[in-house]
Design a protein around this motif. Structure first.
Motif, PDB file in Angstrom:
ATOM      1  N   HIS A 121      -8.101  -4.469  -5.061  1.00  0.00           N
ATOM      2  CA  HIS A 121      -7.968  -5.734  -4.261  1.00  0.00           C
ATOM      3  C   HIS A 121      -8.179  -6.911  -5.403  1.00  0.00           C
ATOM      4  O   HIS A 121      -8.698  -6.836  -6.444  1.00  0.00           O
ATOM      5  CB  HIS A 121      -9.051  -5.931  -3.122  1.00  0.00           C
ATOM      6  CG  HIS A 121      -8.772  -4.825  -2.137  1.00  0.00           C
ATOM      7  ND1 HIS A 121      -8.083  -5.361  -1.028  1.00  0.00           N
ATOM      8  CD2 HIS A 121      -8.918  -3.682  -2.023  1.00  0.00           C
ATOM      9  CE1 HIS A 121      -7.899  -4.511  -0.040  1.00  0.00           C
ATOM     10  NE2 HIS A 121      -8.330  -3.276  -0.576  1.00  0.00           N
TER      11      HIS A 121
ATOM     12  N   MET B 294     -12.216  -4.646   2.227  1.00  0.00           N
ATOM     13  CA  MET B 294     -11.420  -3.662   2.923  1.00  0.00           C
ATOM     14  C   MET B 294     -12.125  -2.521   3.710  1.00  0.00           C
ATOM     15  O   MET B 294     -12.932  -1.664   2.970  1.00  0.00           O
ATOM     16  CB  MET B 294     -10.123  -3.022   2.165  1.00  0.00           C
ATOM     17  CG  MET B 294      -9.168  -2.522   3.292  1.00  0.00           C
ATOM     18  SD  MET B 294      -7.855  -1.491   2.430  1.00  0.00           S
ATOM     19  CE  MET B 294      -8.361  -0.006   2.235  1.00  0.00           C
TER      20      MET B 294
ATOM     21  N   HIS C 244       0.881  -1.133  -0.037  1.00  0.00           N
ATOM     22  CA  HIS C 244       0.059  -0.135  -0.115  1.00  0.00           C
ATOM     23  C   HIS C 244       0.918   1.186   0.031  1.00  0.00           C
ATOM     24  O   HIS C 244       1.910   1.274   0.667  1.00  0.00           O
ATOM     25  CB  HIS C 244      -1.002  -0.033   1.154  1.00  0.00           C
ATOM     26  CG  HIS C 244      -2.047  -0.961   1.252  1.00  0.00           C
ATOM     27  ND1 HIS C 244      -3.148  -0.925   2.098  1.00  0.00           N
ATOM     28  CD2 HIS C 244      -2.334  -2.041   0.535  1.00  0.00           C
ATOM     29  CE1 HIS C 244      -4.138  -1.969   1.673  1.00  0.00           C
ATOM     30  NE2 HIS C 244      -3.412  -2.720   0.818  1.00  0.00           N
TER      31      HIS C 244
ATOM     32  N   HIS D  15      -4.430   1.321  -4.331  1.00  0.00           N
ATOM     33  CA  HIS D  15      -4.184  -0.161  -4.671  1.00  0.00           C
ATOM     34  C   HIS D  15      -5.615  -0.637  -4.781  1.00  0.00           C
ATOM     35  O   HIS D  15      -6.760  -0.003  -4.615  1.00  0.00           O
ATOM     36  CB  HIS D  15      -3.664  -0.593  -3.274  1.00  0.00           C
ATOM     37  CG  HIS D  15      -4.568  -0.525  -2.168  1.00  0.00           C
ATOM     38  ND1 HIS D  15      -4.597   0.368  -1.400  1.00  0.00           N
ATOM     39  CD2 HIS D  15      -5.603  -1.668  -1.712  1.00  0.00           C
ATOM     40  CE1 HIS D  15      -5.467   0.223  -0.458  1.00  0.00           C
ATOM     41  NE2 HIS D  15      -6.268  -0.678  -0.553  1.00  0.00           N
TER      42      HIS D  15
ATOM     43  N   MET E  10     -13.939  -0.857   0.753  1.00  0.00           N
ATOM     44  CA  MET E  10     -13.610  -1.163  -0.558  1.00  0.00           C
ATOM     45  C   MET E  10     -14.033  -2.462  -1.009  1.00  0.00           C
ATOM     46  O   MET E  10     -13.988  -3.597   0.120  1.00  0.00           O
ATOM     47  CB  MET E  10     -11.948  -1.469  -0.672  1.00  0.00           C
ATOM     48  CG  MET E  10     -11.297   0.152  -0.846  1.00  0.00           C
ATOM     49  SD  MET E  10      -9.574  -0.036  -0.776  1.00  0.00           S
ATOM     50  CE  MET E  10      -9.017   0.349  -2.498  1.00  0.00           C
TER      51      MET E  10
HETATM   52 CU   LIG Z   1      -7.849  -1.495   0.056  1.00  0.00          CU
END
Ligand SMILES: [Cu+2]
Length: 342
Positions: free
Chosen positions: A48, A54, A37, A46, A100
């Motif tokens: 996933h 997240m 990150h 970033h 996320m």
């Molecule tokens: Cu993330």
């Protein structure tokens, strides 16, 4: 025989497929390394893998305690600024909650909302502190997606597009202090949102040079779509940041980052602002004192635990700014963040 060869083709294809998706050992390692990150002040840095979620929490703080005319430092009195009331110091604090989710390896969705607290102290004509203002409440909320268009063993890149929703107020009022100011809108920088739907396109690149070093960059723009209900429009902005990181041990990384920001000023006047009373009155209520460019430097630390929790800190200072008109410039800022992927 036929069955065997079919099976072996299927197996080798699926192996090739999974090593492509995961990028082989080097990238699955890159996902768990501390510098996978970016430094915590970079948003949407970033993507996933499919099915991952997240949750993140960030606290950002900024102190502004020096007035600039262009790139020159000036004192906060009327003789130097040209205004009866000039800001002395401003602090901006923001808590951000983010979510996320990646429906596929290529696409990650992002939702982020914020809560802001601003404080500003003002000087009178003589440069003596004469008034305090506070504003607090929800900031704007953004929804968007990140699409990874390039991935190799040691590098990746994605484009992003977010829409900022106007959930932050744009007409916070002065509650106490100077009688001429009470009941009017607090000046532009104290307001909590843009009051418009804004578009935030961006592109991000990460390169893991070896097991120790990595670097990356992000270019992002904020495009406003019009005037808000309080009679003004925030300026568009472009932000370019580049960082380098060094892993230390298996769970820490240290980073250095440069951030260059260019933004245009407010357009229009606050419909209930002080500027409409007297253009000479309040420096931050004059839209000609907004917009500019600045370059900040940051030092950061990332920590990642074995079970997916990340803690990161970044502290920065502005070392060059060229501001339009007369304005408070950035002194220093700090970002603290917690991220948990599952
Ligand atoms: Cu993330």
């Amino acid at each position: 025989m036929k069955t065997y060869s079919k099976l072996s083709i299927v197996t080798s294809l699926s192996l090739a497929g999974s090593s492509f998706l995961l990028g082989g050992d080097s990238v699955s390692e890159a996902v768990t390394r501390a510098d996978a990150h970016a430094p915590i002040g970079v948003m949407g840095d970033h993507t996933h893998l499919a099915g991952e979620w997240m949750l993140s929490y960030r606290h950002m703080t900024m102190l502004m305690d020096q007035i600039y005319r262009g790139s020159d430092e000036v004192d906060g009195n009327m003789a130097e600024t040209g205004y009866m009331v000039s800001p002395r110091e401003m602090t901006m604090d923001m808590d951000m909650l983010g979510l996320m989710y990646a429906p596929t390896d290529r696409l990650t969705m992002l939702l982020m909302t914020s809560y802001k607290k601003n404080k500003m102290t003002m000087n009178n004509m003589a440069g003596v502190e004469s008034m305090r203002m506070r504003s607090e409440g929800m900031g704007d909320t953004s929804v968007g997606g990140l699409y990874q268009f390039f991935r190799s063993d040691d590098a990746n890149a994605h484009v992003s597009l977010a829409v900022s929703l106007p959930t932050g107020e744009t007409g916070k009022k002065v509650i106490s202090g100077m009688p001429a100011a009470v009941g009017r809108d607090q000046p532009f920088p104290m307001q909590l949102g843009s009051g418009t739907f804004d578009f935030i396109p961006g592109v991000t690149f990460n390169h893991f040079v070896n097991e120790h070093w990595s670097w990356g960059g992000q270019l992002k723009a904020t495009l406003r779509t019009g005037e808000n209900d309080d009679g003004y429009r925030l300026g568009d902005a472009v932000n370019l940041t580049v960082w380098g990181a060094r892993n230390v041990g298996s769970s820490f990384s240290f980073s250095g980052r440069l951030n260059a920001k260019f933004w245009s000023g407010y357009e229009g006047f606050q419909s209930n602002g002080l500027f409409s009373v007297n253009g000479m009155m309040s420096l931050p209520a004059d839209p000609s004192n907004s917009g500019g460019a600045r370059v900040d430097g940051y030092f950061g630390v990332n920590y990642v635990s074995d079970y997916g929790l990340r803690v990161a800190l970044e502290v920065g200072k502005s070392f060059w700014q060229d501001l339009d008109g007369v304005q408070l410039g950035m002194g220093w800022s700090g970002n603290l963040g917690l991220q948990y992927a599952f």
